[in-house]
Scaffold this active site. Sequence first.
Site, PDB file in Angstrom:
ATOM      1  N   TYR A  54       0.822  -1.204   0.000  1.00 44.58           N
ATOM      2  CA  TYR A  54       0.000   0.000   0.000  1.00 44.58           C
ATOM      3  C   TYR A  54       0.861   1.261   0.000  1.00 44.58           C
ATOM      4  O   TYR A  54       1.808   1.399   0.775  1.00 44.58           O
ATOM      5  CB  TYR A  54      -0.935   0.046   1.223  1.00 44.58           C
ATOM      6  CG  TYR A  54      -1.755   1.321   1.262  1.00 44.58           C
ATOM      7  CD1 TYR A  54      -2.756   1.546   0.325  1.00 44.58           C
ATOM      8  CD2 TYR A  54      -1.484   2.327   2.189  1.00 44.58           C
ATOM      9  CE1 TYR A  54      -3.479   2.721   0.318  1.00 44.58           C
ATOM     10  CE2 TYR A  54      -2.204   3.504   2.202  1.00 44.58           C
ATOM     11  CZ  TYR A  54      -3.203   3.700   1.260  1.00 44.58           C
ATOM     12  OH  TYR A  54      -3.919   4.869   1.263  1.00 44.58           O
ATOM     13  N   GLY A  61      -6.659   4.910  -0.633  1.00 42.54           N
ATOM     14  CA  GLY A  61      -7.994   4.983  -0.077  1.00 42.54           C
ATOM     15  C   GLY A  61      -8.850   3.837  -0.561  1.00 42.54           C
ATOM     16  O   GLY A  61      -8.469   2.667  -0.497  1.00 42.54           O
ATOM     17  N   HIS A  84      -5.824  15.726  -5.256  1.00 42.96           N
ATOM     18  CA  HIS A  84      -6.148  16.076  -3.872  1.00 42.96           C
ATOM     19  C   HIS A  84      -6.007  17.568  -3.599  1.00 42.96           C
ATOM     20  O   HIS A  84      -6.443  18.049  -2.554  1.00 42.96           O
ATOM     21  CB  HIS A  84      -5.249  15.291  -2.909  1.00 42.96           C
ATOM     22  CG  HIS A  84      -5.631  13.846  -2.771  1.00 42.96           C
ATOM     23  ND1 HIS A  84      -5.944  13.049  -3.844  1.00 42.96           N
ATOM     24  CD2 HIS A  84      -5.739  13.049  -1.671  1.00 42.96           C
ATOM     25  CE1 HIS A  84      -6.224  11.828  -3.423  1.00 42.96           C
ATOM     26  NE2 HIS A  84      -6.111  11.797  -2.112  1.00 42.96           N
ATOM     27  N   ASN A 197      -0.198  13.112   4.021  1.00 42.63           N
ATOM     28  CA  ASN A 197      -0.845  12.391   5.125  1.00 42.63           C
ATOM     29  C   ASN A 197      -0.395  12.917   6.471  1.00 42.63           C
ATOM     30  O   ASN A 197       0.492  12.339   7.099  1.00 42.63           O
ATOM     31  CB  ASN A 197      -0.488  10.907   5.027  1.00 42.63           C
ATOM     32  CG  ASN A 197      -1.675  10.064   4.620  1.00 42.63           C
ATOM     33  OD1 ASN A 197      -2.772  10.276   5.097  1.00 42.63           O
ATOM     34  ND2 ASN A 197      -1.442   9.122   3.729  1.00 42.63           N
ATOM     35  N   ARG A 286     -14.877  38.729  41.362  1.00 41.44           N
ATOM     36  CA  ARG A 286     -14.344  37.869  42.418  1.00 41.44           C
ATOM     37  C   ARG A 286     -13.829  36.533  41.878  1.00 41.44           C
ATOM     38  O   ARG A 286     -12.872  35.956  42.395  1.00 41.44           O
ATOM     39  CB  ARG A 286     -15.432  37.633  43.456  1.00 41.44           C
ATOM     40  CG  ARG A 286     -14.991  36.840  44.639  1.00 41.44           C
ATOM     41  CD  ARG A 286     -15.998  36.781  45.783  1.00 41.44           C
ATOM     42  NE  ARG A 286     -17.342  37.119  45.448  1.00 41.44           N
ATOM     43  CZ  ARG A 286     -18.411  36.362  45.761  1.00 41.44           C
ATOM     44  NH1 ARG A 286     -18.240  35.204  46.369  1.00 41.44           N
ATOM     45  NH2 ARG A 286     -19.626  36.760  45.463  1.00 41.44           N
TER      46      ARG A 286
END
Length: 513
Positions: A54, A61, A84, A197, A286
């Site tokens: 891969y 994907g 992309h 990535n 306060r």
Amino acid sequence: MHTVVVGTSGTTAEDVIAVARGNARIELSGEALDALARAREIVDALAAKPEPVYGVSTGFGALASRHISPELRAQLQRNIVRSHAAGIGPRVEREVVRALMFLRLKTVASGHTGVRPSVAQTMADVLNAGITPVVHEYGSLGCSGDLAPLSHCALTLMGEGDAEGPDGVVRPAGELLAAAGIQPVELREKEGLALLNGTDGMLGMLVMALADLDKLYKSADITAALTLEALLGTEKVLAPELHAIRPHPGQGASAANMAAVLKGSGLTGHFQEESAPRVQDAYSVRCAPQVAGAGRDTMAHAALVASRELASAVDNPVVLPDGRVESNGNFHGAPVAYVLDFLAIAAADLGSIAERRTDRLLDKNRSHGLPPFLADDAGVDSGLMIAQYTQAALVSEMKRLAVPASADSIPSSAMQEDHVSMGWSAARKLRTAVDNLTRIIAIELYAATRAIELRHGLTPAPASRAAIAAARAAGVEGPGPDRFLAPDLAAADAFVRTGGLVAAVEPVTGPLA
């Protein structure tokens, strides 16, 4: 010029800011270059094998099942970058893009990505040349990392798309590279994927937000102290022994800061001198250390998360020291997204309590003797009435920005990427929240300094006097008849934003926590 050396073990927040905002030069260490070369040898060996791996010899994907032949792999890497780079909308700020690019280089230099040393060197060269890719607001789901923004940066490395030159002019990236003597990269196996990535955009924005919020929380402690003074409040609630019995570190730090600012004040502790004596100050006065302190502790947690991410190598797949190349989910932005949202919640609450203090200064029924709206001639003059409206509008938007982005998820990539972090969106809205918080604190400063000057016959603390003098020198005008307020508010904003308020006070108080 300051130089940042990138090694294999991550980087620091200080280095991110030096590169993003200070244009520091970048060098790759010899250790990093060696690690890059070793990891590349592993990727090349896997690429030569017939079995698909891969990211090296497959699609990506939902398309990861396809084995890509050697002659198509360079095209595959180019195509992933081009396809992309699908962002849209306004340009992202230069400092964000520089932080994003530097943090991607940090991971590449770890030796866990398989990218060639020459590609890493080109990334450093582009940053050093002052070339900034055009990155757009929308396109990242925060998983697998900040894909679209990183793709636009990778496109520049290839000599494609548009980028901003060192002169601030946007031109084709190829022209800018040529002018700087930089050769565009020709991506090989895994390199396109490795450049995309990562959580680098959201992490860079987190680091810069933490730096900005550190200054703003100190500024908020100062303005809270000024308001306490202007309202003739009591500093007794700031006693360290009170905060020691509820030992939240941030609370103790905020209380100590306020006490340091108020030391020597002639305005505090006048409860019993009024016709309607008070027993306690209102919560917004306060409880200032408790609210600001909780925000400080939130920042401490966010800084811890950021430090871990800065030390991380975020990629998929990764090259391990034993030679394996394994897929993983380390690109998921959840750890960063959560703290980005948490910071926006804390910032909204800090803005909200500051606005309540401002409103109290302007209300004659609650300001203990100050004129209505701090006006010069109330009725003829409206004073700071609408300045508080502006502050209220900012607070209202802060509350909307506090809605967490990380609670959302929209599946993508044909349900392969079926749970995403939305961390980029969390970071983008936090930047707006930080801007708004700066303006809110500036308006409280504007009101509180005017109110103190209207307490005739009473002497404010030395630190308060220093803050008022510096604000006036910076163009933040004092009491008087109505005038065009926008320039005064802008001057107050710039005074707080650039650290002028903290810088004015610390010579008197010593360093604030």
